[in-house]
Scaffold this active site. Structure first.
Site, short mmCIF file in Angstrom:
data_model
loop_
_atom_site.label_atom_id
_atom_site.label_comp_id
_atom_site.label_asym_id
_atom_site.label_seq_id
_atom_site.Cartn_x
_atom_site.Cartn_y
_atom_site.Cartn_z
N THR A 192 0.87 -1.19 0.00
CA THR A 192 0.00 0.00 0.00
C THR A 192 0.90 1.24 0.00
O THR A 192 1.31 1.69 -1.05
CB THR A 192 -0.97 0.00 1.20
OG1 THR A 192 -0.24 -0.23 2.41
CG2 THR A 192 -2.03 -1.08 1.04
N LYS A 218 4.09 -6.80 4.32
CA LYS A 218 3.88 -5.41 3.95
C LYS A 218 3.50 -4.64 5.20
O LYS A 218 2.97 -5.19 6.17
CB LYS A 218 2.81 -5.27 2.87
CG LYS A 218 1.41 -5.73 3.25
CD LYS A 218 0.55 -4.74 4.03
CE LYS A 218 0.52 -3.38 3.39
NZ LYS A 218 -0.19 -2.41 4.30
N THR A 240 -2.07 -1.54 7.98
CA THR A 240 -2.06 -2.96 8.29
C THR A 240 -0.71 -3.62 8.08
O THR A 240 0.02 -3.29 7.16
CB THR A 240 -3.12 -3.65 7.41
OG1 THR A 240 -4.38 -3.10 7.69
CG2 THR A 240 -3.16 -5.14 7.61
N GLU A 330 6.41 4.84 7.57
CA GLU A 330 6.02 6.05 6.86
C GLU A 330 6.80 7.26 7.36
O GLU A 330 6.71 7.63 8.54
CB GLU A 330 4.51 6.28 7.01
CG GLU A 330 3.69 5.24 6.25
CD GLU A 330 2.21 5.30 6.54
OE1 GLU A 330 1.46 4.66 5.81
OE2 GLU A 330 1.81 5.97 7.51
N ASN A 460 -0.21 10.69 6.32
CA ASN A 460 -1.44 10.28 6.97
C ASN A 460 -2.52 11.35 6.97
O ASN A 460 -3.70 11.05 7.14
CB ASN A 460 -1.14 9.80 8.38
CG ASN A 460 -0.50 8.43 8.36
OD1 ASN A 460 -1.18 7.43 8.21
ND2 ASN A 460 0.81 8.37 8.49
#
Length: 465
Positions: A192, A218, A240, A330, A460
């Site tokens: 993702t 992932k 996730t 991230e 985000n």
């Protein structure tokens, strides 16, 4: 006063700081020889249409082709809002007493908090993938596929696109492969916000017999897993984390589950990017025995020595995969190992390491390369343990990863005169370690985490757009 747009606010905010570049991560993904992958599996990754851009893969299919029954094990999220694929996969494992021959994964839509429709869609994915399994292999099992999904929560799957994508493999032997290219496509279909496909393989031996293990996972955001075996409950609520490990060793279902539970507690349940647990977190393992045609299944009761070797191999492999998730966190610019020693119990050490790893104040200080070790101590003291902390016994140090001398910050409750220049040198590196000794016992635990950067906020804040 006229309202400011999100873009203008960001521009105004961003003008007050100089953003650090995200460290390159291309060195974390390299080709793997075809011979390194386990025998008896075929797989693929395609674009089925869940994601908008056609160049992005969003559907992976993994099949065991071994003649032996394939053992399966899983650890699932303990979140109260378990996604439909979690519920369905738990049911498959329960109905089959730990046997399954296939895995299907979609990215781009989590199929979480989607009610009855979500469950029906997850079962449709199971049924479509079951139809790809070799019909010559007689099986009394009704369903033999485990399913995983990742993406935005609360959206309904485009199930017709997914089922069509799965069915496109039927009768098409060239679409499924067993070499690096096929494994890489499958790994990319998991992604993702990940910046690279997370894929690893290794060879190991048990009593002179060679086996192989390969896996992919992932995750980059919404990462603070708390997973347990099927139907487990409890735990603390933490995009996730999904992963699967495939091996050609033969392991009994119960022993495979016990080995995975042990491994996950010391790997995936010991990482944190942002402290948030997903509704979909799942780690699956298949053991098809393709390299052990004349060998009995490894079992912890009948062959504890072989089981112990396998358990440790799986644990070390799971740690490797879990650390890739943190390195791809991230906006992350740091990879941080938090080691807590001298605890009364492993659970105590794990709780303290988790608290330090999820502290926003610790993580922002790491991003700013500020040796504000008081934040580490505050996080340490905020967790109730089985035995009260004695502040006069606690030690805290920065451990450089270049092999040079550690930097003591607190020794037996007394602050050291810290060399700020040396501290800056250590925490300016991409990798560093924080070590805490509680002085209360002999147990220890490790956690792996990253920093909080401006880029994390940007990603985000705009996740759905």
């Amino acid at each position: 006063m006229a309202s400011l747009s999100k873009t203008s606010i960001w521009k105004r905010f961003s003008s007050t700081f100089t953003s650090k570049p995200i460290p390159p991560k291309n060195h974390l993904h390299k080709p793997i020889p075809d011979s390194a992958f386990p025998k008896g599996y075929v797989l693929n990754g395609i674009h089925a249409g869940v994601k908008k851009k056609p160049e992005l893969l969003d559907l992976a299919v993994i099949l065991s082709t071994a003649p032996k029954p394939t053992s399966a094990a899983a650890c699932f999220t303990r979140n109260a809002f378990k996604a439909a694929p979690v519920v369905v996969s738990q049911q498959v494992l329960q109905d089959n007493n730990g046997r399954a021959r296939a895995i299907v994964v979609n990215s781009g839509c989590a199929n979480a908090v989607t009610g009855k429709q979500g469950l029906e869609d997850a079962w449709a994915m199971v049924s479509a993938t079951d139809s790809l399994l070799d019909p010559a292999r007689e099986s009394k099992l009704k369903n033999e596929t485990l399913v995983m999904s990742t993406g935005v929560i609360g959206q309904i799957l485009p199930i017709q696109k997914i089922v069509s994508g799965i069915s496109s493999h039927s009768g098409n032997t060239t679409s499924l492969g067993s070499g690096f290219a096929a494994w890489e496509r499958a790994a990319r279909a998991f992604m993702t916000t990940d910046t690279f496909p997370k894929l690893r393989a290794r060879t190991f031996s048990i009593r002179g017999k060679e086996y192989r293990m390969a896996g992919m996972d992932k995750g980059a955001g919404m990462i603070h897993p708390d997973m347990g075996p099927p139907s487990s409950s409890g735990g603390q609520l933490h995009a996730t984390l999904l992963g699967c490990v495939l091996t050609d060793a033969a392991v009994s279902p119960k022993s495979l589950q016990n080995a995975l539970t042990y491994a996950v507690d010391r790997s995936f349940n010991s990482i944190s990017v942002d402290g948030d647990m997903s509704t979909n977190d799942t780690i699956l393992v298949l053991a098809n025995g393709a390299a052990a045609e004349n060998e009995r299944e490894i079992d912890e009761t009948t062959d504890p020595e072989a089981f112990e070797v396998f358990k440790q191999e799986l644990t070390n492999f799971a740690i490797d995969l879990a650390q890739l998730v943190v390195r791809d966190g991230e906006g992350a610019t740091k990879f941080v190992t938090v080691e807590v020693n001298g605890a009364p119990t492993y659970a105590d050490a794990h709780k303290v390491a988790s608290r330090i790893s999820t502290s926003a104040l610790v993580k922002t200080a790491l991003f700013g390369e500020d040796a504000n070790w008081g934040r580490i101590l505050a996080a340490t003291g905020s967790i109730p343990l089985s035995k009260p902390i004695d502040p006069t016994r606690v030690c805290v140090s920065f451990i450089p990863t270049d092999g040079s001398s550690p930097l003591p910050l607190l020794v037996n409750g007394e602050p050291e005169k810290v060399d700020e220049v040396r501290a800056k040198e250590i925490i300016s590196k991409e990798d560093l370690e924080i070590k805490v000794d509680l002085g209360l016992g002999n147990e220890s635990a490790k956690y792996w985490t990253c920093d909080f950067s401006y880029e994390y906020v940007r990603i985000n804040g705009d996740y759905r757009t």
